[in-house]
Design a protein around this motif. Structure first.
Motif, PDB file in Angstrom:
ATOM      1  N   PRO A 229     103.182  44.715  47.480  1.00  0.00           N
ATOM      2  CA  PRO A 229     102.008  45.812  46.983  1.00  0.00           C
ATOM      3  C   PRO A 229     101.715  46.101  47.950  1.00  0.00           C
ATOM      4  N   SER A 230     101.463  44.523  49.229  1.00  0.00           N
ATOM      5  CA  SER A 230     101.171  45.181  51.016  1.00  0.00           C
ATOM      6  C   SER A 230     102.778  44.732  51.501  1.00  0.00           C
ATOM      7  N   GLY A 231     103.945  44.782  51.074  1.00  0.00           N
ATOM      8  CA  GLY A 231     104.384  44.198  52.197  1.00  0.00           C
ATOM      9  C   GLY A 231     106.035  42.959  51.618  1.00  0.00           C
ATOM     10  N   PRO A 232     106.677  42.862  52.080  1.00  0.00           N
ATOM     11  CA  PRO A 232     107.353  41.427  51.637  1.00  0.00           C
ATOM     12  C   PRO A 232     106.412  40.438  51.091  1.00  0.00           C
ATOM     13  N   ASP A 233     106.715  39.819  50.174  1.00  0.00           N
ATOM     14  CA  ASP A 233     105.763  38.568  50.286  1.00  0.00           C
ATOM     15  C   ASP A 233     106.605  37.356  50.776  1.00  0.00           C
ATOM     16  N   ILE A 234     105.758  36.940  52.135  1.00  0.00           N
ATOM     17  CA  ILE A 234     106.076  36.215  53.432  1.00  0.00           C
ATOM     18  C   ILE A 234     106.715  34.970  53.325  1.00  0.00           C
ATOM     19  N   GLU A 235     106.054  34.495  52.804  1.00  0.00           N
ATOM     20  CA  GLU A 235     106.465  32.971  52.222  1.00  0.00           C
ATOM     21  C   GLU A 235     108.342  33.259  51.642  1.00  0.00           C
ATOM     22  N   HIS A 269     102.362  42.378  60.757  1.00  0.00           N
ATOM     23  CA  HIS A 269     102.019  41.284  62.022  1.00  0.00           C
ATOM     24  C   HIS A 269     102.459  39.965  62.002  1.00  0.00           C
ATOM     25  N   ARG A 270     102.985  40.243  60.232  1.00  0.00           N
ATOM     26  CA  ARG A 270     103.746  38.758  60.149  1.00  0.00           C
ATOM     27  C   ARG A 270     104.512  38.165  59.700  1.00  0.00           C
ATOM     28  N   VAL A 271     105.425  39.712  59.234  1.00  0.00           N
ATOM     29  CA  VAL A 271     107.376  40.325  59.003  1.00  0.00           C
ATOM     30  C   VAL A 271     107.262  40.343  61.408  1.00  0.00           C
ATOM     31  N   LEU A 272     107.120  40.641  61.722  1.00  0.00           N
ATOM     32  CA  LEU A 272     107.748  40.736  63.096  1.00  0.00           C
ATOM     33  C   LEU A 272     107.606  39.548  63.744  1.00  0.00           C
ATOM     34  N   GLU A 279     115.064  35.803  65.514  1.00  0.00           N
ATOM     35  CA  GLU A 279     115.849  36.812  66.673  1.00  0.00           C
ATOM     36  C   GLU A 279     116.135  38.195  65.624  1.00  0.00           C
ATOM     37  N   LEU A 280     115.597  38.517  64.306  1.00  0.00           N
ATOM     38  CA  LEU A 280     115.947  39.483  63.280  1.00  0.00           C
ATOM     39  C   LEU A 280     116.140  40.461  64.012  1.00  0.00           C
ATOM     40  N   THR A 281     116.982  41.453  63.922  1.00  0.00           N
ATOM     41  CA  THR A 281     117.290  43.192  64.369  1.00  0.00           C
ATOM     42  C   THR A 281     116.611  43.611  62.475  1.00  0.00           C
ATOM     43  N   ILE A 282     115.245  44.951  63.108  1.00  0.00           N
ATOM     44  CA  ILE A 282     114.864  45.694  61.347  1.00  0.00           C
ATOM     45  C   ILE A 282     115.410  46.876  61.943  1.00  0.00           C
ATOM     46  N   VAL A 283     115.514  47.796  61.007  1.00  0.00           N
ATOM     47  CA  VAL A 283     115.902  48.702  60.875  1.00  0.00           C
ATOM     48  C   VAL A 283     115.290  49.787  59.776  1.00  0.00           C
ATOM     49  N   GLU A 284     114.105  50.361  59.957  1.00  0.00           N
ATOM     50  CA  GLU A 284     112.508  50.488  59.444  1.00  0.00           C
ATOM     51  C   GLU A 284     113.007  52.343  59.233  1.00  0.00           C
ATOM     52  N   ASP A 285     113.412  52.562  58.050  1.00  0.00           N
ATOM     53  CA  ASP A 285     113.624  53.167  57.560  1.00  0.00           C
ATOM     54  C   ASP A 285     112.536  54.806  56.917  1.00  0.00           C
ATOM     55  N   ALA A 301     105.609  50.225  65.337  1.00  0.00           N
ATOM     56  CA  ALA A 301     104.678  50.502  66.103  1.00  0.00           C
ATOM     57  C   ALA A 301     103.741  49.476  66.766  1.00  0.00           C
ATOM     58  N   PHE A 302     104.363  48.934  65.722  1.00  0.00           N
ATOM     59  CA  PHE A 302     103.413  46.950  66.281  1.00  0.00           C
ATOM     60  C   PHE A 302     104.467  46.395  67.395  1.00  0.00           C
ATOM     61  N   ASP A 303     106.053  47.458  67.199  1.00  0.00           N
ATOM     62  CA  ASP A 303     106.865  46.087  67.969  1.00  0.00           C
ATOM     63  C   ASP A 303     106.937  46.751  69.604  1.00  0.00           C
ATOM     64  N   GLY A 304     107.005  48.477  68.961  1.00  0.00           N
ATOM     65  CA  GLY A 304     106.978  49.274  70.591  1.00  0.00           C
ATOM     66  C   GLY A 304     108.948  48.982  70.672  1.00  0.00           C
ATOM     67  N   LEU A 305     109.089  49.353  69.599  1.00  0.00           N
ATOM     68  CA  LEU A 305     110.921  49.749  69.911  1.00  0.00           C
ATOM     69  C   LEU A 305     111.758  48.409  70.436  1.00  0.00           C
ATOM     70  N   ASN A 306     111.547  47.211  70.046  1.00  0.00           N
ATOM     71  CA  ASN A 306     112.129  46.220  70.670  1.00  0.00           C
ATOM     72  C   ASN A 306     113.284  45.286  70.036  1.00  0.00           C
ATOM     73  N   ARG A 307     112.303  44.828  68.866  1.00  0.00           N
ATOM     74  CA  ARG A 307     113.633  44.998  67.577  1.00  0.00           C
ATOM     75  C   ARG A 307     113.245  45.463  67.299  1.00  0.00           C
ATOM     76  N   VAL A 308     112.744  45.928  66.238  1.00  0.00           N
ATOM     77  CA  VAL A 308     112.499  47.330  65.660  1.00  0.00           C
ATOM     78  C   VAL A 308     113.227  48.650  66.267  1.00  0.00           C
ATOM     79  N   VAL A 309     114.007  49.276  64.958  1.00  0.00           N
ATOM     80  CA  VAL A 309     114.897  50.605  65.295  1.00  0.00           C
ATOM     81  C   VAL A 309     113.796  51.659  63.981  1.00  0.00           C
ATOM     82  N   GLN A 310     113.677  52.600  64.530  1.00  0.00           N
ATOM     83  CA  GLN A 310     113.029  54.164  63.340  1.00  0.00           C
ATOM     84  C   GLN A 310     114.445  54.516  63.569  1.00  0.00           C
ATOM     85  N   ILE A 311     114.464  55.250  62.128  1.00  0.00           N
ATOM     86  CA  ILE A 311     115.432  55.969  61.081  1.00  0.00           C
ATOM     87  C   ILE A 311     114.530  56.898  60.694  1.00  0.00           C
TER      88      ILE A 311
END
Lengths: 464, 464
Positions: A229-235, A269-272, A279-285, A301-311
């Motif tokens: 309910p709050s995002g990916p299961d971090i483990e 924060h943990r995902v990032l 060295e993972l790239t993320i596409v955020e829809d 927003a956290f990452d500043g379009l560094n390794r996250v791309v927004q579409i």
């Protein structure tokens, strides 16, 4: 007796070998013109006799799938074996096949109810604003009506998107925004840009079902991590990164499809952090951006379009008939992405972007969205109540959006319910269409905006 | 002295080795995570010393392009090395780089003259019909304004296309026609469907330059056969099929881009015979259909949508701002093509197809096309006269269309002329942008509809 069994088992084995090769040809791991393994090599690797392989090859040759070249071996026929997404994936029941559900929803006539579809009814959309925009365009310059768009797309719309993203905490200057034909095309271009056939891509489990179809078209290896309910299961997320080293992670932030969950700042924060480490790239829809609270956490927003791309796109809040999406990406990627867009679609539609700009600039749009959010919130409460009455219980109470991810009463299979509901002219979206692991057979996604008609619940009740 | 030379030569060699590897990473023949050849193996195959390779690897490691794993070897960094079309092709001068020309033309402001571009000026397009269609759409049903299109696309438009193709001798029932976002997207989907990275595709020499860029995005191996005034040079065409066994041939029939040539019935027949012999699939881009005589030979008319697929769009005659194209394909392909379309763009724009349908049904469209053909024919004669006066001679006198393929005076390099003309604010299209073999350095394509302004010829004259 022994002999009969031998023949039968032999027959099954031969067909098994032939089926394996047919499948490899369909999935194009064996391409047209490719030489098949020698009979002996295949027999050894498959643990069957050479005569079984000979029979299987001859059966395939008789079907025209392969051809023998005397003295040289067997080759895949050079006649075309075109790419078939239907043949490539695992064999799924129609009811949980993402492509089938998409088609079913897109084909649905006015007589079909579709609580399983992913968009709002036409009557919920800002049609008055669209009509004003169309009348305005009827008086626009010739260029706007007939010319190609610029490579990046209409500048004032990119400026508006940039300001809108800033409200969500995402710093994306207009020249880091490229317009596309749709949100789906935006992800498709990014996949072309970022991954190779065979690369591994991580998705949420459950996730938007068309991600599965799209990634199949790119011949990616798909792995998934459970969504909470709050995002990916971090483990599990970290474990998936360590084990599979995916190049890409595709997700919805803000409002998650199908669960309606909202990413928490700590999960973001943990995902990032893990993304950095691996060295993972993320596409955020962010296609549901306008439905929720602008302050909701976004990875970009956290990452500043560094390794996250927004579409994103406007299909859900404005019009799915007027096609327009966008990519906000690192500055260094924009030229190559523009080249790819021109090469594969020769620019995006100028008229569509002019129309959307007109609607978005119209004061009516914000009012429309306010009304829409209130209406969705009311529909959410009502649908939730009606579902609960049938023993169908929402997994969470979403903060916003149109989706309710629900657990069916114990022991009831969602695919089976969907199959029966279709005979009552109701299109449902069973959980496993969204789940790579197939762990959601007891779940179903409901679109609360498509649940106003009491017949939805009657059909559901009769189908369970 | 000897030592200095040695260091210099060593330095060059090291850089040469490093550059080779950088190029392979850019072209993604070495993908992220891949292990590099061992120092010894690389040294042997490149014919250099192991110390040269060690130095080169260390240089690349310092740049972050590769990474050493102690005891295991060197690996391509898993940081993304995204697909760059610019890095993948041969290094071209800007002036003959298809992507650069496309961008230049798409970006051109009103102050730039663009006789090199591939479309009509806005003032030549049926803007009155479009304005009527927009006003009509402003009164349309909510669904048409806000809903997704059906999987195949708007049925009445597919019916109209089917009738129009019948006038061209092509039998394509509406359910063998799928709408796309554009003609380019139509070819892109077909490439996804029909070819694999590394497959060979045959094009005309010269051909529409975006075919080169599109095929680069698909990582196809491209070969070409010379085009003559009546179609492909049959001998060279047959030889290319025998030698390279391409899976696909992409061409314009009816009116050929860039030459303006028209396929003769005998050439069409021979091409199809060879296609049968070599199991070749053909994509026929009929984008200029409405400019020419409906009776002009089309491969898809002779073949009956068996091994020829036809694609087209309305960008050239109606509007490039309203995006819509189509594919007419064998019946057996339609389901898989529809799946691919949904997976990668989730349907085509309903509004765009509704608008085009309205314009095409409007009686004004046929009148517009009659006027347009007469206007183009006049512009063709005038442009031809003006070019001849400068010693620029058309290769043929095209029967219709907007293109004049011209030879420059002896010894003049078209790319050089294009470079100089750009400094006079004129965008030209030098021959080698269209030629895979680079045999057209003395040629240039002129769009006669973009040559009304005498400044075009002044700039051309000053640039030669």
């Amino acid at each position: 007796m022994d002999q009969r069994e031998g023949v039968d088992r032999g027959g099954t084995l031969i067909e098994g070998v032939a089926a394996t090769i047919r499948q490899r040809i369909a999935a194009r791991t064996l391409t047209a013109g490719a030489k098949l393994p020698s009979v002996r090599a295949f027999a050894r690797s498959a643990g069957v006799s050479t005569s079984t392989v000979v029979e299987a090859y001859e059966r395939l040759a008789a079907e025209g799938a392969i051809r023998s070249r005397p003295g040289s071996g067997f080759y895949v026929e050079s006649a075309l074996a075109p790419l078939s997404l239907a043949d490539m994936g695992p064999k799924l029941d129609h009811e949980v096949d993402p492509l089938w559900i998409s088609r079913q929803s897109l084909n649905a006539g006015a007589d079909l109810l579709k609580p399983g579809c992913g968009w709002l009814p036409a009557s919920w959309m800002p049609e008055a604003g669209l009509r004003r925009a169309l009348r305005m365009m009827a008086r626009a310059d010739d260029d706007a009506l007939t010319d190609y768009g610029t490579p990046l797309g209409l500048a004032p719309l990119r400026q508006l998107l940039s300001r809108r993203m800033a409200e969500h905490g995402v710093a994306a200057p207009p020249d880091q925004i490229m317009l596309t034909e749709s949100g789906t095309q935006a992800i498709d271009l990014l996949c072309r840009f970022l991954i190779e056939p065979g690369d591994t891509v991580l998705v949420d489990d459950p996730c938007y079902f068309n991600f599965h179809a799209l990634l199949r078209a790119h011949r990616a290896k798909v792995v998934s991590a459970p969504y909470t309910p709050s995002g990916p299961d971090i483990e599990a997320f970290g474990q998936a990164l360590a084990e599979h080293r995916p190049r890409l992670y595709i997700t919805n932030s803000a409002i998650h499809n199908p669960t309606g969950a909202t990413l928490s700042p700590v999960a973001a924060h943990r995902v990032l952090k893990l993304a950095d480490q691996f060295e993972l790239t993320i596409v955020e829809d962010d296609i549901f951006a306008d439905f929720g609270d602008p302050a909701t956490s976004r990875l970009s927003a956290f990452d500043g379009l560094n390794r996250v791309v927004q579409i994103g796109s406007f299909s859900k809040t404005l019009s799915a008939s007027v096609r327009c999406g966008y990519i906000a990406a690192p500055a260094a990627w924009i030229d190559a992405l523009t080249d790819l867009k021109i090469a594969t679609s020769f620019g995006s539609g100028r008229l569509a972007s002019e129309l959307l700009l007109a609607v978005l600039k119209d004061g009516g749009y914000r009012r429309h969205m306010e009304t829409l959010r209130a209406r969705l919130s009311k529909a959410m409460a009502e649908t939730s109540k009606r579902l609960n009455a049938l023993g169908v219980t929402p997994w969470i109470e979403p903060q916003a959006g149109m989706f309710l991810w629900c657990r069916l009463p114990h022991g009831i299979d969602a695919a089976e319910v969907a199959r029966r509901a279709l005979s009552h002219d109701v299109v449902l979206a069973p959980g496993n269409a969204f789940s790579l692991s197939g762990a959601a057979s007891n779940f179903m996604r409901f679109n609360v905006a498509q649940c106003e008609n009491p017949k939805v619940f009657e059909a559901l009740s009769r189908s369970m």
